[in-house]
Enzyme design. Structure first.
Site, PDB file in Angstrom:
ATOM      1  N   ARG A 206       1.259  -0.707   0.030  1.00 22.93           N
ATOM      2  CA  ARG A 206       0.436   0.092   0.312  1.00 22.93           C
ATOM      3  C   ARG A 206       0.544   1.281  -0.038  1.00 22.93           C
ATOM      4  O   ARG A 206       1.828   1.402   0.838  1.00 22.93           O
ATOM      5  CB  ARG A 206      -0.532   0.048   1.126  1.00 22.93           C
ATOM      6  CG  ARG A 206      -1.729   1.271   1.590  1.00 22.93           C
ATOM      7  CD  ARG A 206      -2.538   2.120   0.601  1.00 22.93           C
ATOM      8  NE  ARG A 206      -3.376   3.058   0.876  1.00 22.93           N
ATOM      9  CZ  ARG A 206      -3.773   3.141   1.751  1.00 22.93           C
ATOM     10  NH1 ARG A 206      -4.363   2.308   2.580  1.00 22.93           N
ATOM     11  NH2 ARG A 206      -4.778   4.556   1.677  1.00 22.93           N
ATOM     12  N   ASP A 218      -6.992  -0.990   1.475  1.00 27.02           N
ATOM     13  CA  ASP A 218      -7.540   0.022   2.330  1.00 27.02           C
ATOM     14  C   ASP A 218      -8.104  -0.396   3.085  1.00 27.02           C
ATOM     15  O   ASP A 218      -9.147  -1.062   3.568  1.00 27.02           O
ATOM     16  CB  ASP A 218      -8.382   1.326   1.450  1.00 27.02           C
ATOM     17  CG  ASP A 218      -9.033   2.431   2.314  1.00 27.02           C
ATOM     18  OD1 ASP A 218      -7.475   2.565   3.208  1.00 27.02           O
ATOM     19  OD2 ASP A 218      -9.426   3.065   2.275  1.00 27.02           O
ATOM     20  N   ASP A 220     -10.001   0.113   7.233  1.00 27.03           N
ATOM     21  CA  ASP A 220     -10.689   1.161   8.044  1.00 27.03           C
ATOM     22  C   ASP A 220     -11.023   0.604   9.203  1.00 27.03           C
ATOM     23  O   ASP A 220     -12.137  -0.622   9.213  1.00 27.03           O
ATOM     24  CB  ASP A 220     -11.380   2.214   7.935  1.00 27.03           C
ATOM     25  CG  ASP A 220     -11.107   2.520   6.385  1.00 27.03           C
ATOM     26  OD1 ASP A 220      -9.313   3.298   7.167  1.00 27.03           O
ATOM     27  OD2 ASP A 220     -11.530   3.169   5.230  1.00 27.03           O
TER      28      ASP A 220
END
Length: 274
Positions: A206, A218, A220
């Protein structure tokens, strides 16, 4: 009065002789430790069926504590307590959490005292995570992230949503995303979990060169139990989750009735409001 939504099983002052400590006389000669444990469980099934297999066998747990403490020496009682607590929670799936007190009555400080001790409480937590990828083999990146998190110590993936193709967010021209959400049972604190997510992203190469830009992976933290927190590095719940259909749609699939700790609405209600 117990305010936790769990029943309790107690072990008080289990004596263990182990070679733990900082000084040579402690590690060579050994010393006595007293260990008390509160196990937080749901004992109703055991109580209704009178079946040992549905409870925490305090005899077996006591033997495990004894053997583990002897086999895993630490310099500090803080480290010994942390290590033992984690081992208990990983070994016995019935445990929702534990409070452990480790007493050291023979502490070599040259002064008369009854004991020194450390007391800690640790619980399993539920984290709700968002996943996304729009570079390379997107599905493989998401699959590998799920596997990596499930294998991480103190973590267990409970549910994973379907994978959804979504348009990019933030105004940067780029390929469509593949998005998903998952529910993670974890012993990690929010900060430790964030670090683990960053490690997983880095393993997927990443790069963070463009805000809202393309990325291989990604990850979160959307919510973590019902906590509300804000630090320089982490805000929970995620500040924009209620505005993002690519978050709410997969999250609604696996946790429709989870309530947002700030807005008070369920994930399903937040999704409908979009």
């Amino acid at each position: 009065m117990n305010t936790l939504p769990y029943d309790e099983i107690h072990i008080e002052d289990l004596e263990v002789f182990a070679n733990q400590g900082v000084f040579p006389e402690e590690t060579k000669l050994g010393q006595k430790f007293l260990i008390s444990l509160t196990m937080y469980v749901d004992s109703r099934s055991a109580g209704k069926t009178d079946c040992l297999e549905k409870s925490a066998d305090y005899g077996e747990v006591s033997h495990f504590i004894t053997e583990y403490t002897k086999a895993h020496p630490c310099k500090l009682i803080e480290a010994a307590a942390e290590d033992l607590t984690e081992a208990l929670l990983l070994r016995y799936s019935i445990l929702k959490g534990v409070t452990l007190e480790l007493k050291k009555p023979w502490a070599p400080i040259g002064l008369p005292l009854k004991t020194v001790s450390v007391k800690i409480s640790r619980f399993w937590h539920t984290a709700y995570l968002g996943l996304g990828s729009n570079l390379g083999d997107k599905k493989a990146y998401l699959d590998n992230a799920v596997k990596s998190l499930d294998k991480a110590k103190g973590c267990h993936v409970e549910k994973v949503s379907s994978y959804y193709v979504t348009e990019p967010y933030g105004g940067v021209e780029q390929d469509d995303f593949l998005n998903a959400c998952l529910i993670l049972k974890t012993l990690l604190t929010p900060e430790e979990l964030l670090e683990k997510l960053h490690e997983t992203e880095q393993a997927a190469h990443r790069e963070r060169s463009v805000r809202w830009g393309p990325r291989t992976l990604d990850l979160d933290i959307l919510m973590y139990d019902d906590i509300i927190m804000e630090t320089d590095n982490l805000i929970i719940p995620h500040v924009e989750m209620h505005l993002r259909s690519f978050v709410l749609k997969p999250l609604c699939e696996i946790a429709p009735n989870k309530r947002h700790p700030i807005f008070g609405k369920t994930v399903s209600q937040l999704a409908d409001s979009l």
